[in-house]
Structures are given as structure tokens and as C-alpha cells.
Design a protein around this motif. Structure first.
Motif, PDB file in Angstrom:
ATOM      1  N   ALA A  88     -20.324 -31.973   1.726  1.00  0.00           N
ATOM      2  CA  ALA A  88     -20.376 -30.698   0.996  1.00  0.00           C
ATOM      3  C   ALA A  88     -21.368 -30.753  -0.159  1.00  0.00           C
ATOM      4  O   ALA A  88     -21.672 -31.823  -0.680  1.00  0.00           O
ATOM      5  CB  ALA A  88     -18.989 -30.347   0.470  1.00  0.00           C
ATOM      6  N   PRO A  89     -21.868 -29.598  -0.586  1.00  0.00           N
ATOM      7  CA  PRO A  89     -22.763 -29.550  -1.746  1.00  0.00           C
ATOM      8  C   PRO A  89     -22.024 -29.871  -3.031  1.00  0.00           C
ATOM      9  O   PRO A  89     -20.788 -29.776  -3.097  1.00  0.00           O
ATOM     10  CB  PRO A  89     -23.258 -28.099  -1.744  1.00  0.00           C
ATOM     11  N   ALA A  90     -22.766 -30.269  -4.047  1.00  0.00           N
ATOM     12  CA  ALA A  90     -22.178 -30.505  -5.362  1.00  0.00           C
ATOM     13  C   ALA A  90     -21.902 -29.146  -5.998  1.00  0.00           C
ATOM     14  O   ALA A  90     -22.817 -28.430  -6.383  1.00  0.00           O
ATOM     15  CB  ALA A  90     -23.133 -31.323  -6.229  1.00  0.00           C
ATOM     16  N   LEU A  91     -20.629 -28.795  -6.099  1.00  0.00           N
ATOM     17  CA  LEU A  91     -20.243 -27.477  -6.581  1.00  0.00           C
ATOM     18  C   LEU A  91     -19.850 -27.531  -8.052  1.00  0.00           C
ATOM     19  O   LEU A  91     -19.377 -28.564  -8.537  1.00  0.00           O
ATOM     20  CB  LEU A  91     -19.067 -26.951  -5.754  1.00  0.00           C
ATOM     21  N   PRO A  92     -20.002 -26.422  -8.777  1.00  0.00           N
ATOM     22  CA  PRO A  92     -19.627 -26.397 -10.189  1.00  0.00           C
ATOM     23  C   PRO A  92     -18.124 -26.303 -10.415  1.00  0.00           C
ATOM     24  O   PRO A  92     -17.656 -26.438 -11.536  1.00  0.00           O
ATOM     25  CB  PRO A  92     -20.336 -25.148 -10.719  1.00  0.00           C
ATOM     26  N   SER A  93     -17.352 -26.060  -9.361  1.00  0.00           N
ATOM     27  CA  SER A  93     -15.905 -25.924  -9.510  1.00  0.00           C
ATOM     28  C   SER A  93     -15.287 -27.246  -9.946  1.00  0.00           C
ATOM     29  O   SER A  93     -15.755 -28.326  -9.586  1.00  0.00           O
ATOM     30  CB  SER A  93     -15.282 -25.473  -8.190  1.00  0.00           C
ATOM     31  N   ARG A  94     -14.205 -27.138 -10.732  1.00  0.00           N
ATOM     32  CA  ARG A  94     -13.467 -28.311 -11.195  1.00  0.00           C
ATOM     33  C   ARG A  94     -12.017 -27.924 -11.364  1.00  0.00           C
ATOM     34  O   ARG A  94     -11.696 -26.744 -11.542  1.00  0.00           O
ATOM     35  CB  ARG A  94     -14.032 -28.806 -12.531  1.00  0.00           C
ATOM     36  N   ILE A  95     -11.130 -28.892 -11.286  1.00  0.00           N
ATOM     37  CA  ILE A  95      -9.718 -28.609 -11.470  1.00  0.00           C
ATOM     38  C   ILE A  95      -9.502 -28.067 -12.877  1.00  0.00           C
ATOM     39  O   ILE A  95      -9.944 -28.652 -13.856  1.00  0.00           O
ATOM     40  CB  ILE A  95      -8.873 -29.876 -11.240  1.00  0.00           C
ATOM     41  N   GLY A  96      -8.840 -26.934 -12.959  1.00  0.00           N
ATOM     42  CA  GLY A  96      -8.650 -26.261 -14.240  1.00  0.00           C
ATOM     43  C   GLY A  96      -9.782 -25.328 -14.599  1.00  0.00           C
ATOM     44  O   GLY A  96      -9.689 -24.576 -15.574  1.00  0.00           O
ATOM     45  N   GLY A  97     -10.860 -25.370 -13.821  1.00  0.00           N
ATOM     46  CA  GLY A  97     -12.002 -24.500 -14.096  1.00  0.00           C
ATOM     47  C   GLY A  97     -11.768 -23.076 -13.610  1.00  0.00           C
ATOM     48  O   GLY A  97     -10.875 -22.809 -12.807  1.00  0.00           O
ATOM     49  N   ARG A  98     -12.566 -22.168 -14.121  1.00  0.00           N
ATOM     50  CA  ARG A  98     -12.436 -20.744 -13.800  1.00  0.00           C
ATOM     51  C   ARG A  98     -13.734 -20.201 -13.210  1.00  0.00           C
ATOM     52  O   ARG A  98     -14.820 -20.734 -13.479  1.00  0.00           O
ATOM     53  CB  ARG A  98     -12.088 -19.945 -15.058  1.00  0.00           C
TER      54      ARG A  98
END
Length: 250
Positions: free
Chosen positions: A126-136
Motif C-alpha cells: 500500500a502507499p504511505a498514507l497520511p492517516s494515523r490512529i487517532g487522526g482525523r
């Protein structure tokens, strides 16, 4: 009125403490008092005093002349009950979906006009995504957001539209009418798509996790490169995962 309330009308101190903690952004390791004062608009003398309280209670930790978020915040976060049972129940299903698709799997809920990611299982392809746990992320620009909105009260969709539909990716839906039509289709099919709406070159497929009344509690998605992932081909696996999880939850 107690003495604390007389000394702190309107909960000013609580608001300032909250502002300091919320001033930390993704990627911030440590911040100094000057930078915190700049971000919050608080007097530097007040920042120094309030930082002392936060450090004393373990919410912040000192690192030289700066501070960083403390482990106490992590402990408190783990006690948050809203998504805790959901994360524990979903994790094995998310892991299976990741293994089947080799792409990144998300579990998210709706908070206001944004989605909050409760869990992420990253895939090797998968691509490196900006999503993170706790992120919005803006709900209208994500597959998980659309999956949830399509199975939520109309008032939630109206709140999202009223807040504006900013462009996030090259193909973000910014027209209310187009978003409404797409959500109608999502409601009928049980699957939502993000085709470069949240970021260039990325496609996402999501399906809602529903409660007994048919309202969305959360959504599950996979994300991958748009030139590698055939969204319609992986949609049944995402849908099956969400349906299975829906049946598992009380």
C-alpha cells in the motif's frame, strides 16, 4: 459557588490547558513555551505556569527546554470506551482483510464532520498514507466517511454540507448535490468508494459497520494505489468484513 469557580470564572484555566494539549500536531516531538504561546495565543508567562501543572500531573514531560506529550495521556486514551470494544472485536477481521488484499485496512468512526481512525493495519503493497490512529480527515473526502454518512441520520449529512466541502485531493466531491447522489448509491449498495478524493493516486473502498437499527457505528476500508487496486474486485471482501463485524457486535 466554590472558591475554585470564583478564581476561574467560566473555566478559563481548563480551556487554556486544553488549548496547550491540542496545540500539538502530528509530527511534533517537542515544543517550547514560545511556540506554544504562538500557537495558542496565550501569554508566555501563562504558558510557563500551565506547563508546570501539566508536567506535574504527567500529561506533559520535559525534554530539555521543551515539553512533549506524556505517557499519562496515552493511559487515559486507552480508557476511552467509545471505540475500545469495537477495536478489539474488529482487529482479527482487519488483519484477515489485510492479508487477503495486501493493502492498508482502516477502522474509523464519525466525529462531527470528520472521521477518526480507531485502528489501522498497514499493508506491504500500500502507499504511505497520511492517516494515523487517532487522526482525523474530512468525512466527505473519504470512503469510510461516505459509508458512515450514507447510513446515518440526515442531520449529520447536513452538518457536513453546512461546514463546507473543501477540496482535499484531485477529485474530492465539493458539490452537495453530487455528494447526496453518491451517498444514495452507497446506501443501496453498501459500499463506498474514494477515487483520488483524499489523495492523488490513492483509491479506497469502504463498507459500514451497522447496529441493529441499521445505523452506522463505524466503517471498514482498504486503501491502495489506484493503478494497482481494482476497487470493484476487492469491494466484496470489504463488504463481507463489515457485515461479519456488524453481526459480531452487541
Amino acid at each position: 459557588m466554590c472558591a475554585a469557580e470564583r478564581d476561574d470564572p467560566g473555566g478559563v484555566t481548563a480551556a487554556r490547558l486544553t488549548a496547550l494539549l491540542c496545540a500539538f500536531a502530528p509530527g511534533d516531538e517537542c515544543l517550547g513555551a514560545s511556540e506554544l504561546a504562538r500557537r495558542t495565543g496565550l501569554p508566555k508567562s501563562s504558558v510557563h505556569r500551565l506547563l508546570g501543572h501539566l508536567v506535574t500531573h504527567g500529561l506533559l514531560e520535559r525534554d530539555g527546554g521543551a515539553v512533549r506529550l506524556g505517557l499519562k495521556l496515552f493511559e487515559i486514551g486507552q480508557l476511552a470506551v467509545r471505540g475500545r470494544g469495537l477495536v478489539d472485536a474488529a482487529r482479527p477481521y482487519l488483519a484477515d482483510l489485510r492479508e487477503a488484499t495486501r493493502n492498508t485496512v482502516h477502522l474509523a468512526v464519525l466525529e462531527g464532520t470528520e472521521v477518526v481512525y480507531l485502528d489501522i493495519v498497514r499493508g506491504p503493497d500500500a502507499p504511505a498514507l497520511p492517516s494515523r490512529i487517532g487522526g482525523r480527515f474530512p468525512a466527505h473526502a473519504t470512503a469510510v466517511g461516505k459509508a458512515i454518512l450514507a447510513h446515518s441520520p440526515g442531520s449529520q449529512l447536513e452538518a457536513v454540507i453546512s461546514a463546507g466541502l473543501p477540496r482535499v485531493g484531485p477529485r474530492t466531491l465539493t458539490a452537495p448535490g453530487l455528494l447526496r447522489r453518491q451517498l444514495t448509491r452507497v446506501c443501496e449498495e453498501g459500499v463506498a468508494y474514494d477515487r483520488e478524493e483524499s489523495g492523488a493516486g490513492v483509491v479506497c473502498v469502504a463498507s459500514p459497520v451497522l447496529d441493529g437499527s441499521g445505523r452506522a457505528r463505524a466503517a471498514v476500508s482498504i486503501s491502495g494505489w489506484s493503478n494497482r487496486v481494482r476497487a470493484e474486485r476487492v469491494a466484496p471482501a470489504v463488504r463481507t468484513t463489515a457485515l461479519t463485524l456488524s453481526r459480531t457486535l452487541p
